[in-house]
Design an enzyme around this catalytic site. Structure first.
Site, mmCIF file in Angstrom:
data_model
loop_
_atom_site.group_PDB
_atom_site.id
_atom_site.type_symbol
_atom_site.label_atom_id
_atom_site.label_comp_id
_atom_site.label_asym_id
_atom_site.label_seq_id
_atom_site.Cartn_x
_atom_site.Cartn_y
_atom_site.Cartn_z
ATOM 1 N N LYS A 256 31.671 57.016 58.471
ATOM 2 C CA LYS A 256 31.675 57.505 57.022
ATOM 3 C C LYS A 256 30.504 56.219 56.514
ATOM 4 O O LYS A 256 30.748 55.284 56.580
ATOM 5 C CB LYS A 256 31.739 57.312 56.079
ATOM 6 C CG LYS A 256 31.375 58.472 54.086
ATOM 7 C CD LYS A 256 32.332 59.023 53.327
ATOM 8 C CE LYS A 256 31.899 56.937 52.417
ATOM 9 N NZ LYS A 256 30.561 57.027 52.038
ATOM 10 N N GLU B 10 38.270 44.645 56.536
ATOM 11 C CA GLU B 10 36.122 43.374 56.712
ATOM 12 C C GLU B 10 36.072 43.604 54.894
ATOM 13 O O GLU B 10 35.168 44.163 54.633
ATOM 14 C CB GLU B 10 35.123 43.548 56.938
ATOM 15 C CG GLU B 10 35.326 43.203 58.604
ATOM 16 C CD GLU B 10 36.162 42.305 59.385
ATOM 17 O OE1 GLU B 10 35.756 41.203 59.090
ATOM 18 O OE2 GLU B 10 36.787 41.638 60.359
ATOM 19 N N CYS C 35 28.245 39.277 53.138
ATOM 20 C CA CYS C 35 29.341 38.861 52.994
ATOM 21 C C CYS C 35 29.922 37.699 53.261
ATOM 22 O O CYS C 35 30.703 37.329 53.075
ATOM 23 C CB CYS C 35 30.291 39.936 53.921
ATOM 24 S SG CYS C 35 29.899 40.133 55.702
ATOM 25 N N GLU D 25 32.270 37.198 43.728
ATOM 26 C CA GLU D 25 31.327 37.391 44.419
ATOM 27 C C GLU D 25 29.911 38.204 43.548
ATOM 28 O O GLU D 25 30.310 38.888 43.275
ATOM 29 C CB GLU D 25 31.594 38.366 45.881
ATOM 30 C CG GLU D 25 30.360 38.682 46.739
ATOM 31 C CD GLU D 25 31.565 39.555 48.194
ATOM 32 O OE1 GLU D 25 31.746 40.359 47.211
ATOM 33 O OE2 GLU D 25 31.097 39.407 48.997
HETATM 34 P P1 NAD Z 1 31.924 49.352 48.330
HETATM 35 O O1 NAD Z 1 32.990 49.165 48.882
HETATM 36 O O2 NAD Z 1 31.580 49.796 47.385
HETATM 37 O O3 NAD Z 1 31.880 50.550 49.278
HETATM 38 C C1 NAD Z 1 31.719 49.956 50.643
HETATM 39 C C2 NAD Z 1 32.285 51.616 51.705
HETATM 40 O O4 NAD Z 1 33.573 52.365 50.766
HETATM 41 C C3 NAD Z 1 31.113 53.025 50.993
HETATM 42 O O5 NAD Z 1 30.966 53.340 51.924
HETATM 43 C C4 NAD Z 1 31.958 53.301 49.875
HETATM 44 O O6 NAD Z 1 31.503 54.235 50.229
HETATM 45 C C5 NAD Z 1 32.863 53.550 50.533
HETATM 46 N N1 NAD Z 1 34.142 53.910 49.501
HETATM 47 C C6 NAD Z 1 33.794 53.747 47.783
HETATM 48 N N2 NAD Z 1 35.016 53.709 47.683
HETATM 49 C C7 NAD Z 1 36.342 54.149 48.795
HETATM 50 C C8 NAD Z 1 37.752 54.310 48.185
HETATM 51 N N3 NAD Z 1 37.940 55.020 47.548
HETATM 52 N N4 NAD Z 1 38.007 54.894 49.456
HETATM 53 C C9 NAD Z 1 37.377 54.765 50.888
HETATM 54 N N5 NAD Z 1 36.112 54.308 50.829
HETATM 55 C C10 NAD Z 1 35.659 54.374 49.156
HETATM 56 O O7 NAD Z 1 31.249 48.360 49.139
HETATM 57 P P2 NAD Z 1 30.000 48.103 48.852
HETATM 58 O O8 NAD Z 1 29.107 47.952 47.677
HETATM 59 O O9 NAD Z 1 29.006 49.105 49.714
HETATM 60 O O10 NAD Z 1 29.507 46.508 50.190
HETATM 61 C C11 NAD Z 1 29.353 45.416 49.801
HETATM 62 C C12 NAD Z 1 30.935 44.967 50.034
HETATM 63 O O11 NAD Z 1 31.303 45.155 51.379
HETATM 64 C C13 NAD Z 1 30.380 43.570 49.839
HETATM 65 O O12 NAD Z 1 31.996 43.540 48.581
HETATM 66 C C14 NAD Z 1 30.777 43.156 50.658
HETATM 67 O O13 NAD Z 1 31.133 41.317 50.547
HETATM 68 C C15 NAD Z 1 31.329 43.984 52.217
HETATM 69 N N6 NAD Z 1 30.977 43.910 53.245
HETATM 70 C C16 NAD Z 1 32.025 43.245 54.085
HETATM 71 C C17 NAD Z 1 31.925 42.561 54.918
HETATM 72 C C18 NAD Z 1 32.278 42.052 56.036
HETATM 73 O O14 NAD Z 1 32.056 42.248 58.002
HETATM 74 N N7 NAD Z 1 34.017 40.716 55.431
HETATM 75 C C19 NAD Z 1 30.647 43.066 55.455
HETATM 76 C C20 NAD Z 1 29.715 43.962 55.031
HETATM 77 C C21 NAD Z 1 29.963 43.547 53.607
#
Ligand code: NAD
Length: 793
Positions: A192, A266, A300, A397
């Site tokens: 997804k 991650e 991230c 963050e």
């Molecule tokens: P997010 O956690 O809001 O969403 C990430 C994904 O999870 C989206 O596809 C979202 O639809 C889904 N999601 C949301 N709620 C969910 C739930 N309850 N159950 C399952 N899936 C759910 O994050 P974001 O705002 O899209 O991305 C930013 C974050 O991602 C930042 O914190 C960033 O640091 C992190 N990130 C980490 C890495 C890494 O490799 N460590 C890489 C890129 C981004």
């Protein structure tokens, strides 16, 4: 503008990229997308759709499906059917498909780059030169792992159906990081994309058809977090691979607890960018621009916390401000732009609110007078100084182009400030003194350390964090192992015949008079349990054979404190750790008859069986004495002039719930690999047969094991394990017992996101070296830290 004027201003003219081909693809698709399930597109439904917009202009690019439970069920079902056949193909057959995906990605690189920029807002320069080439590189690299799977990962099988959930900041790159290793290893996936950026994932589905990915092996379904939850909860999904916020990662850890699903997370970061006085200042400034303003800071591992040594602060900040003034913010489709659009209005709002909170807390704001476009989602490069370590802008963050800056005086202070965070994803260290940089790199708690460089990535080099930045690694051999499970062949070693006693410990006895209880073992000393309770231990006929201390939360806290003080063990040489393990084996051997008697008395096994358990325990200690100086790191040769050192580091403090059966061998099989790799341990022995572990105190005392490296707390295993799982200072928890203990530690570990390793007691035969010792144990006892070191003048 005349040429004379251009020469006078030295300004860039616009260099717009064309969006024509991407636009045509969207139009050909009717600008409405269904899901990609079982190799086919589902029909988009207007009733269940949402718009995806270009954040630079606000214009609608397409409508996307908000999937429901039926879509998720269909996708998982098709993956389940396809997975068996996919896994049955030879590694070479799978490699050819991954290779085809890599080649097709290169052929359509420009289209993907443009589509990514339109959907996400990142500068075309970055999507074209960073994201898409890395995507292709991942498929190439993992084609290689598929080809070599049988020889490089013997005794391992694919996990099965993998649910993959990715964020919006590197939409296609995160997809590649997830899908390439998963399918290389023989899994099938349901992925997804983030709801704000689904388009490149949908375009990737077209490549799957062209590359001959069998129907059902890759399924792409769209929608928001609710769809993510449906995937996470689905009973036929065997593993969840998630990249996103720590907050959602924590929810997923809780929802999957006790389900048996494998999990990799991650998550976020607040990575330090450390500049020493002797750094090449101009080089460090350029590095910093890349660290915090790549992808608008929506990274991230962004170097969002600048730590600069006091003596150069003024010069450094002045140069930084001057450089910030030259950064161009604007249309991401313009090839001359440095900073593009923030992904969405809601994200701009969040960044602005966090910055305002920092100012309210006393931070000083600097924003260059950069001209921002009049419409679209833009935020200027921002520097917050006069901050102190506890401020929200320093701890949380922000996920935008915002840098906070602090100073330090000594290298020790730099490390302390760098580690003053709940995250542990990345760090960048700048110094012309390589000895200093390489001294600091292991001290910083981060999965990736860049020396005199930043934001370097490669498919062969693992990426991932410590602490609240997540568990697991993506990329390299360690990333492949996240998509495999040890597939033990039917054991040829006969396990003991006795049935595990999973009963709760006997009733509490309030001791008075002479205390003949086996005490707890904390910080190298035998100590009375805090609560003053003891538990009776029964023999096979139910008669009382002794008493052990009934440990409680306070005892666990004391044990963890003792383990914390024993941090020097992590720095002890592998040679010393090996010697101590051999010595422990020697001392156990000297007392073997006592242990044989004790095992017989507790469990009622035959003399032969008890002897076998003691002998196996001695052999196991020898095995880890042998491994202590052999489970080493790797030197990667990524595409830069330099190397990346994949160092194996101890996890830290590991809490351990020992199996009920084989009380001595179970205890030794958990303790020995952990201490061999430099960890400190808090062990909760078998509830029913704890005396083999308490007798072990004497062996430890006579074997030079430093105080605090092994701590033993007897008592109610389930509640003590829960306390360990929830303890902030514990870095990992292992349970080799009941399913309930496993669920409890997985749930408890969600609070501070720690590594867990759960094995069901009834599924393991610790007598069999294939199941009871070796690389999997050592892998669980180590974290891989990748230190990137460029070289050359
Ligand atoms: P997010 O956690 O809001 O969403 C990430 C994904 O999870 C989206 O596809 C979202 O639809 C889904 N999601 C949301 N709620 C969910 C739930 N309850 N159950 C399952 N899936 C759910 O994050 P974001 O705002 O899209 O991305 C930013 C974050 O991602 C930042 O914190 C960033 O640091 C992190 N990130 C980490 C890495 C890494 O490799 N460590 C890489 C890129 C981004």
């Amino acid at each position: 503008m005349s040429i004379a004027k251009i020469l006078e201003s030295m300004d860039y003219g616009p260099a717009p990229e064309s969006g024509k081909d991407a636009d045509r693809w969207l139009t050909d698709h009717g600008r409405a997308f269904g899901n990609f399930i079982n190799g086919k597109w589902s029909k988009p439904s207007a009733a269940r759709s949402f718009e995806t917009r270009n954040p630079a202009t606000g214009s609608v690019l397409a409508t996307i499906t908000q999937s429901d439970a039926r879509d998720v069920n269909r996708a998982v079902k098709s993956a389940k059917v396809a997975q068996t056949q996919w896994a049955a193909r030879s590694g070479h057959e799978r490699a050819k498909v991954l290779y085809a995906l890599a080649r097709l990605m290169q052929k359509h690189a420009r289209l993907f780059a443009v589509l990514e920029t339109l959907d996400n807002g990142k500068p075309i320069r970055e999507s074209r030169d960073i994201d898409i080439p890395l995507v292709a590189r991942h498929f190439y690299h993992h084609a290689g792992w598929a080809q070599l799977q049988s020889t490089e990962f013997p005794d391992h099988a694919p996990v099965g159906v993998v649910g993959q959930i990715v964020p919006w900041n590197f939409p296609l790159l995160m997809l590649a990081w997830k899908i390439a290793p998963a399918i290389a290893a023989g899994n099938a996936v349901v992925l997804k994309p983030a709801e704000l950026t689904s388009l490149t994932a949908l375009r990737f589905a077209v490549l799957c058809i062209e590359a001959g990915v069998p129907a059902g092996v890759i399924n792409i379904i769209t929608g928001d977090g609710r769809v993510g939850e449906l995937i996470v909860d689905h009973a036929d999904v065997n593993k969840i691979a998630f990249t996103g916020s720590t907050e959602v990662g924590r929810i997923i850890r809780q929802r999957t607890a006790g389900s048996g699903k494998k999990l990799s997370l991650e998550l976020g970061g607040k990575s330090p960018f450390i500049v020493f006085e002797d750094a090449d200042i101009d080089g460090a400034i350029e590095g910093l621009v890349d660290a915090i303003w790549l992808n608008q800071g929506e990274v991230c591992c962004a170097g969002s916390r600048l730590l600069v040594q006091e003596g150069i602060e003024k010069t450094f900040i002045a140069k930084l401000k001057a450089r910030m003034a030259t950064l161009r913010v604007g249309d991401p489709m313009d090839k001359c732009i440095d900073i593009g659009a923030i992904v969405d209005k809601s994200q701009v709002k969040q960044i602005a609110e966090r910055v305002a909170a920092g100012i309210a807390e006393g931070a000083t704001l600097f924003q260059a007078k950069t001209k921002l476009p009049s419409k679209g989602c833009f935020y200027p490069p921002t520097l917050l100084s006069d901050v102190h370590p506890s401020m929200s802008v320093v701890q949380d963050e922000i996920f935008g182009p915002v840098l906070v800056s602090m100073t330090f005086r000594t290298p020790d202070e730099a490390v302390e400030l760098a580690n003053n965070t709940r995250y542990g994803l990345a760090a960048s260290i700048w110094s012309e003194n390589i000895n200093l940089a390489l001294d600091i790199a292991p001290a910083v708690k981060a999965g990736v350390v860049w020396v005199n460089c930043t934001n370097q990535f490669d498919a062969a080099v693992g990426f991932g964090g410590y602490r609240e930045s997540g568990v697991g690694r993506e990329g390299g051999g360690e990333g492949m192992l996240e998509y495999l499970v040890p597939a033990f062949e039917k054991s040829t070693v006969t396990p003991p015949k006795t049935k595990p006693k999973m009963s709760a410990p006997a009733a509490k006895v309030n001791t008075s008079g002479i205390d003949r209880t086996s005490k707890l073992y904390i910080g190298g000393k035998q100590v009375r349990p805090d609560g003053g309770y003891s538990l009776s231990v029964c023999g096979p006929d139910g008669s009382a054979i002794g008493l052990v201390g009934g440990g409680n939360r306070k005892d666990i806290r004391n044990a963890v404190e003792a383990a914390t003080k024993a941090g020097g063990w992590a720095k002890a040489t592998a040679h010393l750790r090996a010697q101590i393990l051999y010595y422990t084996a020697e001392n156990l051997s000297a007392r073997s008859s006592e242990f044989i008697d004790r095992l017989r008395q507790m469990t009622g096994v035959s003399a032969k069986q008890a002897e076998r358990e003691v002998e196996s325990s001695i052999s196991r200690l020898f095995s880890y004495g042998a491994w202590a100086d052999k489970f080493e790191g790797t030197v990667h040769a990524p595409p830069l002039r330099g190397v990346a050192l994949a160092m194996k580091e101890p996890v830290g403090i590991i809490g351990m719930g020992c199996p009920e059966e084989t009380p001595l061998l179970g205890f030794v099989s958990m303790m020995a690999p952990a201490i061999a790799m430099g960890n400190r341990t808090v062990l909760i022995p078998s509830n029913a047969h704890p005396l083999a572990a308490t007798d072990f105190y004497q062996v430890l005392d006579t074997s030079d094991v430093p105080a605090g490296v092994v701590n033993i707390v007897t008592g109610d295993k389930t509640s003590l394990m829960q306390t360990l799982a929830e303890h902030e200072m514990v870095d990992g928890v292992w349970s080799f017992g009941s399913a309930i203990d496993g669920e409890i530690i997985e749930r408890g570990s969600a609070r501070s996101i720690k590594r867990t390793w759960v094995r069901d007691e009834t599924d393991q035969n610790l007598y069999d070296p294939k199941q009871g010792e070796g690389r999997e144990f050592l892998r669980q006892a180590t974290e891989v830290k990748n230190i990137w070191i460029p070289y050359g003048e």
